[in-house]
Design a protein around this motif. Sequence first.
Motif, PDB file in Angstrom:
ATOM      1  N   VAL A 328       5.507  31.357 -50.931  1.00  0.00           N
ATOM      2  CA  VAL A 328       6.695  30.760 -50.307  1.00  0.00           C
ATOM      3  C   VAL A 328       7.341  29.680 -51.193  1.00  0.00           C
ATOM      4  CG1 VAL A 328       5.401  29.017 -48.981  1.00  0.00           C
ATOM      5  CG2 VAL A 328       7.572  29.863 -48.114  1.00  0.00           C
ATOM      6  N   ALA A 329       6.544  29.029 -52.055  1.00  0.00           N
ATOM      7  CA  ALA A 329       7.105  27.885 -52.805  1.00  0.00           C
ATOM      8  C   ALA A 329       8.347  28.263 -53.635  1.00  0.00           C
ATOM      9  CB  ALA A 329       6.022  27.251 -53.676  1.00  0.00           C
ATOM     10  N   PRO A 330       8.316  29.370 -54.396  1.00  0.00           N
ATOM     11  CA  PRO A 330       9.523  29.718 -55.158  1.00  0.00           C
ATOM     12  C   PRO A 330      10.707  30.048 -54.246  1.00  0.00           C
ATOM     13  CG  PRO A 330       7.626  31.028 -55.893  1.00  0.00           C
ATOM     14  CD  PRO A 330       7.200  30.311 -54.658  1.00  0.00           C
ATOM     15  N   VAL A 331      10.432  30.543 -53.061  1.00  0.00           N
ATOM     16  CA  VAL A 331      11.520  30.864 -52.122  1.00  0.00           C
ATOM     17  C   VAL A 331      12.207  29.572 -51.678  1.00  0.00           C
ATOM     18  CG1 VAL A 331      12.057  31.870 -49.852  1.00  0.00           C
ATOM     19  CG2 VAL A 331      10.375  32.980 -51.352  1.00  0.00           C
ATOM     20  N   VAL A 332      11.400  28.552 -51.359  1.00  0.00           N
ATOM     21  CA  VAL A 332      11.968  27.257 -50.937  1.00  0.00           C
ATOM     22  C   VAL A 332      12.829  26.680 -52.073  1.00  0.00           C
ATOM     23  CG1 VAL A 332      11.373  24.860 -50.364  1.00  0.00           C
ATOM     24  CG2 VAL A 332      10.178  26.747 -49.264  1.00  0.00           C
ATOM     25  N   ALA A 333      12.337  26.791 -53.314  1.00  0.00           N
ATOM     26  CA  ALA A 333      13.096  26.262 -54.456  1.00  0.00           C
ATOM     27  C   ALA A 333      14.404  27.032 -54.638  1.00  0.00           C
ATOM     28  CB  ALA A 333      12.237  26.341 -55.721  1.00  0.00           C
ATOM     29  N   ALA A 334      14.352  28.351 -54.474  1.00  0.00           N
ATOM     30  CA  ALA A 334      15.572  29.165 -54.629  1.00  0.00           C
ATOM     31  C   ALA A 334      16.571  28.840 -53.520  1.00  0.00           C
ATOM     32  CB  ALA A 334      15.215  30.648 -54.618  1.00  0.00           C
ATOM     33  N   LEU A 335      16.066  28.594 -52.319  1.00  0.00           N
ATOM     34  CA  LEU A 335      16.962  28.233 -51.200  1.00  0.00           C
ATOM     35  C   LEU A 335      17.639  26.888 -51.467  1.00  0.00           C
ATOM     36  CD1 LEU A 335      14.688  29.352 -48.217  1.00  0.00           C
ATOM     37  CD2 LEU A 335      16.851  30.403 -48.904  1.00  0.00           C
ATOM     38  N   GLN A 336      16.898  25.975 -52.096  1.00  0.00           N
ATOM     39  CA  GLN A 336      17.501  24.673 -52.444  1.00  0.00           C
ATOM     40  C   GLN A 336      18.659  24.882 -53.424  1.00  0.00           C
ATOM     41  OE1 GLN A 336      14.127  22.449 -53.858  1.00  0.00           O
ATOM     42  NE2 GLN A 336      13.357  22.052 -51.811  1.00  0.00           N
ATOM     43  N   GLN A 337      18.467  25.788 -54.366  1.00  0.00           N
ATOM     44  CA  GLN A 337      19.556  26.093 -55.325  1.00  0.00           C
ATOM     45  C   GLN A 337      20.791  26.581 -54.570  1.00  0.00           C
ATOM     46  OE1 GLN A 337      19.521  25.656 -58.743  1.00  0.00           O
ATOM     47  NE2 GLN A 337      17.610  24.590 -58.272  1.00  0.00           N
ATOM     48  N   HIS A 339      21.573  25.583 -51.634  1.00  0.00           N
ATOM     49  CA  HIS A 339      21.975  24.503 -50.726  1.00  0.00           C
ATOM     50  C   HIS A 339      21.468  24.651 -49.294  1.00  0.00           C
ATOM     51  CE1 HIS A 339      24.513  22.773 -53.854  1.00  0.00           C
ATOM     52  NE2 HIS A 339      24.720  24.021 -54.195  1.00  0.00           N
ATOM     53  N   LEU A 340      20.241  25.163 -49.177  1.00  0.00           N
ATOM     54  CA  LEU A 340      19.590  25.194 -47.872  1.00  0.00           C
ATOM     55  C   LEU A 340      18.202  24.574 -48.018  1.00  0.00           C
ATOM     56  CD1 LEU A 340      19.654  26.259 -44.867  1.00  0.00           C
ATOM     57  CD2 LEU A 340      18.358  28.229 -45.729  1.00  0.00           C
ATOM     58  N   LEU A 341      17.889  23.585 -47.176  1.00  0.00           N
ATOM     59  CA  LEU A 341      16.563  22.951 -47.200  1.00  0.00           C
ATOM     60  C   LEU A 341      15.675  23.580 -46.129  1.00  0.00           C
ATOM     61  CD1 LEU A 341      17.443  19.158 -47.620  1.00  0.00           C
ATOM     62  CD2 LEU A 341      16.981  20.875 -49.393  1.00  0.00           C
ATOM     63  N   THR A 342      14.477  24.007 -46.549  1.00  0.00           N
ATOM     64  CA  THR A 342      13.511  24.613 -45.631  1.00  0.00           C
ATOM     65  C   THR A 342      12.132  24.017 -45.911  1.00  0.00           C
ATOM     66  OG1 THR A 342      13.148  26.387 -47.217  1.00  0.00           O
ATOM     67  CG2 THR A 342      14.736  26.818 -45.445  1.00  0.00           C
ATOM     68  N   ALA A 368      21.662  33.741 -43.376  1.00  0.00           N
ATOM     69  CA  ALA A 368      22.304  34.592 -44.398  1.00  0.00           C
ATOM     70  C   ALA A 368      21.840  34.171 -45.794  1.00  0.00           C
ATOM     71  CB  ALA A 368      23.824  34.504 -44.276  1.00  0.00           C
ATOM     72  N   ILE A 369      21.698  32.864 -46.013  1.00  0.00           N
ATOM     73  CA  ILE A 369      21.216  32.389 -47.326  1.00  0.00           C
ATOM     74  C   ILE A 369      19.771  32.855 -47.546  1.00  0.00           C
ATOM     75  CG2 ILE A 369      20.698  30.338 -48.739  1.00  0.00           C
ATOM     76  CD1 ILE A 369      22.952  28.870 -47.254  1.00  0.00           C
ATOM     77  N   ILE A 370      18.947  32.748 -46.512  1.00  0.00           N
ATOM     78  CA  ILE A 370      17.541  33.178 -46.646  1.00  0.00           C
ATOM     79  C   ILE A 370      17.487  34.672 -46.989  1.00  0.00           C
ATOM     80  CG2 ILE A 370      15.321  33.422 -45.467  1.00  0.00           C
ATOM     81  CD1 ILE A 370      16.112  30.976 -43.739  1.00  0.00           C
ATOM     82  N   LYS A 371      18.302  35.465 -46.299  1.00  0.00           N
ATOM     83  CA  LYS A 371      18.302  36.912 -46.544  1.00  0.00           C
ATOM     84  C   LYS A 371      18.693  37.207 -47.988  1.00  0.00           C
ATOM     85  CE  LYS A 371      20.060  41.254 -44.747  1.00  0.00           C
ATOM     86  NZ  LYS A 371      20.943  41.911 -43.752  1.00  0.00           N
ATOM     87  N   GLN A 372      19.719  36.495 -48.433  1.00  0.00           N
ATOM     88  CA  GLN A 372      20.220  36.702 -49.801  1.00  0.00           C
ATOM     89  C   GLN A 372      19.127  36.364 -50.822  1.00  0.00           C
ATOM     90  OE1 GLN A 372      23.778  34.426 -50.232  1.00  0.00           O
ATOM     91  NE2 GLN A 372      23.776  34.663 -52.446  1.00  0.00           N
ATOM     92  N   VAL A 373      18.444  35.240 -50.606  1.00  0.00           N
ATOM     93  CA  VAL A 373      17.400  34.828 -51.555  1.00  0.00           C
ATOM     94  C   VAL A 373      16.215  35.805 -51.517  1.00  0.00           C
ATOM     95  CG1 VAL A 373      15.603  33.059 -51.895  1.00  0.00           C
ATOM     96  CG2 VAL A 373      18.000  32.392 -51.740  1.00  0.00           C
ATOM     97  N   LEU A 374      15.823  36.230 -50.324  1.00  0.00           N
ATOM     98  CA  LEU A 374      14.674  37.149 -50.218  1.00  0.00           C
ATOM     99  C   LEU A 374      14.967  38.516 -50.824  1.00  0.00           C
ATOM    100  CD1 LEU A 374      13.173  36.399 -46.669  1.00  0.00           C
ATOM    101  CD2 LEU A 374      12.213  35.805 -48.904  1.00  0.00           C
TER     102      LEU A 374
END
Length: 376
Positions: A328-337, A339-342, A368-374
């Motif tokens: 999950v850690a890289p996913v959280v970092a990608a979401l920050q890029q 502009h979503l904090l999780t 939608a941002i989470i879906k895009q990153v995943l």
Amino acid sequence: MSKLFPTYARYPFDIVSGHDCYLTDDQQNTYLDFTSGIGVCNLGYSNTAVQQSVATQLQKVWHTSNLYESQLQEQVADLLVGAADKLVFFCNSGTEANEAALKLARKATGKSAVLAFSDSFHGRTYGALSMTDNPAIQAGFGPLVPDISFAPYNDNAALPQITADLAAVILEVVQGEGGVNPASSAWLHSVAAKCQQKHVLLIIDEVQTGNGRTGQLFAYQHYGLQPDIVTTAKGLANGLPIGALIGNADLATAFAPGSHGTTFGGNKLAMAAAKAVLTQLTPEFLAQVQTKAAYLEQLLQTELAPLPQVSAITGLGLMQGIHLTIPVAPVVAALQQDHLLTLTAKHETLRLLPPLTISEEQLAHGVAIIKQVLTK
Ligand SMILES: Cc1ncc(COP(=O)(O)O)c(C=O)c1O
């Protein structure tokens, strides 16, 4: 070189301001927030009633100790327990509330053994740490508090371990740090019934699940449970340090003058904030949280559950866990890029604790941002 103990692997930006459900960092990036400061700023980062209540109190007096009567503490206690025959002890954090619960349970029952559950998290001071089933968090700090054992969470195999020699059983209705694991109603009721049958106190830790997070003031209220002791903290003062223990009034003699105390607990700024928070957690507000939560749950099922990177989605109310098949850690970092904090919970769970004041549009945008990153 940082002069701070490296207890946190910090993300490389500093949040310098917040408004509504958005946070802005020192590099002028603005993020949609799905964390609430780990379930704390449940009313967002600029709640006018909280701001005004604290600002007004700041002009009067902000600390006096617990040597004097406190109308503010009485008012917050009233808001917490209503007409129920319960008493409140205020402290400064979740771990302190659980520490107080452990002490109260031992002294009130004259027994010392306590049963906690697998994957529990109750805090990091010795008592709370000893009730936390996480070897990584406990490592190197032994010996821990004796007479604390663990049983499997949400599993009827735990029931025979609830015996008359226990002072208390402590549980989370939805485990937060342990992976966003909700217990079933049937299991919760079986545990509560066994506690009652064996004269064992039931402590429910609502540090993370309390204060409206799941769509009720406390998560146990979804199931009509009647705990002897409830602990809470996090969202109670929307960001000012606070903790609270709520216990049955018949436990009062175990917490007589001199038995337990705190210098800062119940301080007037935290109380002013908590009063403003609880005043806003009306039945109408909680109903809105439930509506938003149903919307979010459906969105997570339709948008994220079908993805191969998602193995399950669990949670209650606006406390949701997306269990991943990838770290999950890289996913959280990608979401920050993006502009979503999780948040994370364990190594493979993406944890969402958005402010309760979030809109359905903002929830949809974040998902939608989470879906895009995943799917990247
Ligand atoms: C269920 C639960 N209990 C206790 C704690 C400890 O609270 P604090 O960090 O305020 O000491 C936490 C913190 O995450 C928690 O989630």
